[in-house]
Write a protein that holds these residues in place. Structure first.
Motif, short mmCIF file in Angstrom:
data_model
loop_
_atom_site.label_atom_id
_atom_site.label_comp_id
_atom_site.label_asym_id
_atom_site.label_seq_id
_atom_site.Cartn_x
_atom_site.Cartn_y
_atom_site.Cartn_z
N ASP A 121 51.56 37.30 33.43
CA ASP A 121 51.14 38.17 32.33
C ASP A 121 49.82 37.63 31.80
OD1 ASP A 121 53.43 39.68 32.69
OD2 ASP A 121 54.58 38.50 31.27
N ILE A 122 48.78 38.47 31.84
CA ILE A 122 47.41 37.99 31.72
C ILE A 122 46.69 38.64 30.56
CG2 ILE A 122 45.20 37.84 32.94
CD1 ILE A 122 46.91 38.19 35.56
N ALA A 123 46.02 37.82 29.75
CA ALA A 123 45.15 38.29 28.68
C ALA A 123 43.71 37.99 29.07
CB ALA A 123 45.50 37.63 27.35
N LEU A 124 42.81 38.92 28.78
CA LEU A 124 41.42 38.81 29.20
C LEU A 124 40.46 38.81 28.02
CD1 LEU A 124 41.53 41.49 32.05
CD2 LEU A 124 41.69 39.01 32.34
N HIS A 125 39.39 38.06 28.16
CA HIS A 125 38.22 38.15 27.26
C HIS A 125 37.02 38.42 28.14
CE1 HIS A 125 35.06 37.32 24.43
NE2 HIS A 125 34.61 36.34 25.21
N LEU A 126 36.33 39.53 27.89
CA LEU A 126 35.17 39.91 28.69
C LEU A 126 34.04 40.33 27.78
CD1 LEU A 126 36.99 42.15 31.35
CD2 LEU A 126 36.17 39.81 31.70
N THR A 127 32.89 39.71 27.93
CA THR A 127 31.71 40.15 27.21
C THR A 127 31.04 41.26 28.01
OG1 THR A 127 30.42 38.41 28.28
CG2 THR A 127 31.37 37.91 26.11
N PRO A 128 30.09 42.00 27.40
CA PRO A 128 29.44 43.12 28.10
C PRO A 128 28.89 42.71 29.46
CG PRO A 128 28.88 43.17 25.79
CD PRO A 128 29.64 41.90 26.00
N SER A 129 29.12 43.58 30.45
CA SER A 129 28.68 43.45 31.84
C SER A 129 29.54 42.48 32.65
CB SER A 129 27.21 43.02 31.95
OG SER A 129 27.04 41.64 31.72
N GLN A 130 30.55 41.90 32.05
CA GLN A 130 31.42 40.98 32.78
C GLN A 130 32.64 41.70 33.34
OE1 GLN A 130 30.90 37.58 33.42
NE2 GLN A 130 28.84 38.10 32.67
N SER A 131 33.23 41.11 34.35
CA SER A 131 34.45 41.68 34.93
C SER A 131 35.26 40.56 35.57
CB SER A 131 34.10 42.74 35.97
OG SER A 131 33.43 42.16 37.08
N VAL A 132 36.49 40.90 35.93
CA VAL A 132 37.33 39.95 36.66
C VAL A 132 38.13 40.73 37.70
CG1 VAL A 132 39.22 40.15 34.97
CG2 VAL A 132 39.08 38.13 36.44
N ARG A 133 38.27 40.15 38.89
CA ARG A 133 39.08 40.77 39.93
C ARG A 133 40.47 40.14 39.90
NH1 ARG A 133 36.81 44.27 42.97
NH2 ARG A 133 38.37 44.19 44.63
N ILE A 134 41.48 40.99 39.95
CA ILE A 134 42.86 40.54 39.85
C ILE A 134 43.60 40.95 41.10
CG2 ILE A 134 45.02 40.78 38.55
CD1 ILE A 134 43.38 41.18 36.05
N GLY A 135 44.29 39.99 41.70
CA GLY A 135 45.09 40.26 42.87
C GLY A 135 46.53 40.57 42.48
N LEU A 136 47.15 41.46 43.23
CA LEU A 136 48.53 41.85 42.97
C LEU A 136 49.40 41.42 44.14
CD1 LEU A 136 49.73 45.21 41.50
CD2 LEU A 136 50.85 44.27 43.51
N TYR A 137 50.44 40.66 43.83
CA TYR A 137 51.42 40.24 44.84
C TYR A 137 52.68 41.03 44.57
CZ TYR A 137 53.22 37.05 48.38
OH TYR A 137 53.71 36.53 49.55
N ALA A 138 53.01 41.97 45.45
CA ALA A 138 54.02 42.98 45.14
C ALA A 138 55.45 42.47 45.20
CB ALA A 138 53.86 44.16 46.11
N ASP A 139 55.76 41.55 46.09
CA ASP A 139 57.14 41.13 46.30
C ASP A 139 57.20 39.61 46.34
OD1 ASP A 139 59.70 40.60 47.07
OD2 ASP A 139 59.70 41.87 48.85
N LEU A 140 57.62 39.00 45.23
CA LEU A 140 57.62 37.55 45.14
C LEU A 140 58.61 36.89 46.09
CD1 LEU A 140 57.27 37.06 41.29
CD2 LEU A 140 55.51 36.84 43.02
N SER A 141 59.57 37.65 46.63
CA SER A 141 60.53 37.07 47.55
C SER A 141 59.85 36.60 48.84
CB SER A 141 61.64 38.07 47.88
OG SER A 141 61.15 39.14 48.68
N ARG A 142 58.68 37.15 49.14
CA ARG A 142 57.96 36.76 50.36
C ARG A 142 57.11 35.51 50.17
NH1 ARG A 142 55.58 41.89 50.31
NH2 ARG A 142 53.63 40.74 50.35
N LEU A 143 56.89 35.13 48.91
CA LEU A 143 55.98 34.02 48.62
C LEU A 143 56.64 32.71 49.03
CD1 LEU A 143 53.21 33.46 47.37
CD2 LEU A 143 54.36 33.12 45.18
N ASN A 144 55.95 31.91 49.82
CA ASN A 144 56.50 30.62 50.24
C ASN A 144 55.51 29.51 49.92
OD1 ASN A 144 54.66 30.19 52.64
ND2 ASN A 144 55.65 32.10 53.29
N MET A 145 56.01 28.29 49.93
CA MET A 145 55.19 27.16 49.51
C MET A 145 53.97 26.98 50.41
SD MET A 145 54.63 24.92 47.30
CE MET A 145 56.16 25.11 46.39
N GLY A 146 54.11 27.24 51.71
CA GLY A 146 52.97 27.11 52.60
C GLY A 146 51.84 28.03 52.22
N GLU A 147 52.20 29.26 51.84
CA GLU A 147 51.18 30.21 51.43
C GLU A 147 50.52 29.78 50.13
OE1 GLU A 147 50.65 35.05 51.25
OE2 GLU A 147 52.57 34.18 50.68
#
Length: 305
Positions: free
Chosen positions: A121-147
């Protein structure tokens, strides 16, 4: 255990205290960043005790006038207030509200952008002309330590630019760290604030549901004796379902998401269940690039939900 902090090799900070597990990234002048990180740490150390003092009230359903006093507690309550017609407690917005409290420490001269990631859960602060790219991981059951060690390959990504009315991103689902009444693997919501996104993600994820005896549920208090959900059945296992049933559940969730968007409570949402994806799809909603629940998007940087 007392609050702890660690400076990560890439310059981000990791704050941890009880259930709060936060990663902070920011850009700006070295002097401004040092001051902001110090302010955030000082504020972080007191938040858990503040919430514990009002925990009994925070576990009650949202009704009537706001009964809590602390700034984070009040933010939680007000984020959930639009959903008071159904059962919801302020705890539905706790992670987003904490992130939102800390991001205010970075709204200072010399800082161009900042993100507070509290367990997704993410809170953002962005000044004018700034941006942030956010990645979405859809299924946490697939996430493993190696990854995790080699670099997470996200399922999709989107950009939040300063000109958009989005400063909060939150994800909920039955596989997450919190309980859910529905069967969504993940529901990611973009909203004005992190606390509002957190509450809405919970509500939409609960709505991605259907009646099927193969879906296992248990009373929340059997899984966690001090849970705010009490005896409400929460999802503990979802077997592979026929695609038509998955579509039915997603349509129910999408209907709820679209209603919240029409009411101005969210900006957009992406709903994922068993390799199927739907989004709010409005013309001015954020596009989620490469989102495929059964595939892999390209690797992205420092923030993912």
């Amino acid at each position: 255990m007392a609050a702890q902090r660690t400076l990560l090799p890439d310059g981000r900070w990791h704050f941890q205290h009880g259930p709060m597990d936060i990663v902070i990234g920011a850009s700006g002048s070295a002097e401004a960043l040092e001051l902001a990180h110090t302010d955030a740490w000082l504020r972080f150390r007191g938040i858990l005790d503040e919430l514990v003092q009002e925990l009994a009230l925070l576990r009650l359903p949202v009704r009537g006038e706001c009964p809590v006093r602390g700034p984070v507690a009040r933010r939680m309550w007000h984020a959930c207030q639009p959903y008071k017609s159904s059962f919801i407690t302020p705890m539905a917005a706790v992670a987003g509200a904490v992130a939102q409290e800390l991001v205010s420490c970075y709204a200072a001269d010399g800082i161009t952008r900042a993100w507070i990631n509290n367990g997704g859960d993410i809170a953002l602060h962005l000044t004018p002309s700034q941006s942030v790219r956010i990645g979405l991981y859809a299924d946490l059951s697939r996430l493993n330590m190696g990854e995790i060690l080699e670099g997470v390959q996200t399922d999709g990504q989107f950009e939040v630019a300063s000109g958009l009315p989005v400063r909060g991103v939150a994800t909920s689902g039955w596989r997450g760290r919190s309980f859910s009444l529905g069967i969504a693997d993940s529901v990611t919501v973009l909203a004005r604030t992190a606390s509002e996104a957190d509450a809405a993600a919970t509500v939409i994820a609960n709505a991605v549901d259907l009646r099927d005896t193969r879906i296992r549920r248990r009373p929340a208090w059997e899984l966690k004796d001090d849970c705010d959900l009490g005896g409400i059945p929460v999802t503990v296992d979802v077997p592979p379902l026929e695609p038509v049933l998955v579509q039915q559940a997603l349509r129910a969730g999408l209907k709820r998401a679209q209603a919240l968007r029409a009411a101005g409570l969210i900006w957009s949402a992406a709903l994922v269940c068993q390799n199927q994806v739907v989004t709010t799809g409005a013309a001015d909603a954020l596009a989620v690039e490469n989102l495929s629940a059964d595939g892999r998007g390209i690797q992205v940087g420092s923030v993912f939900a």
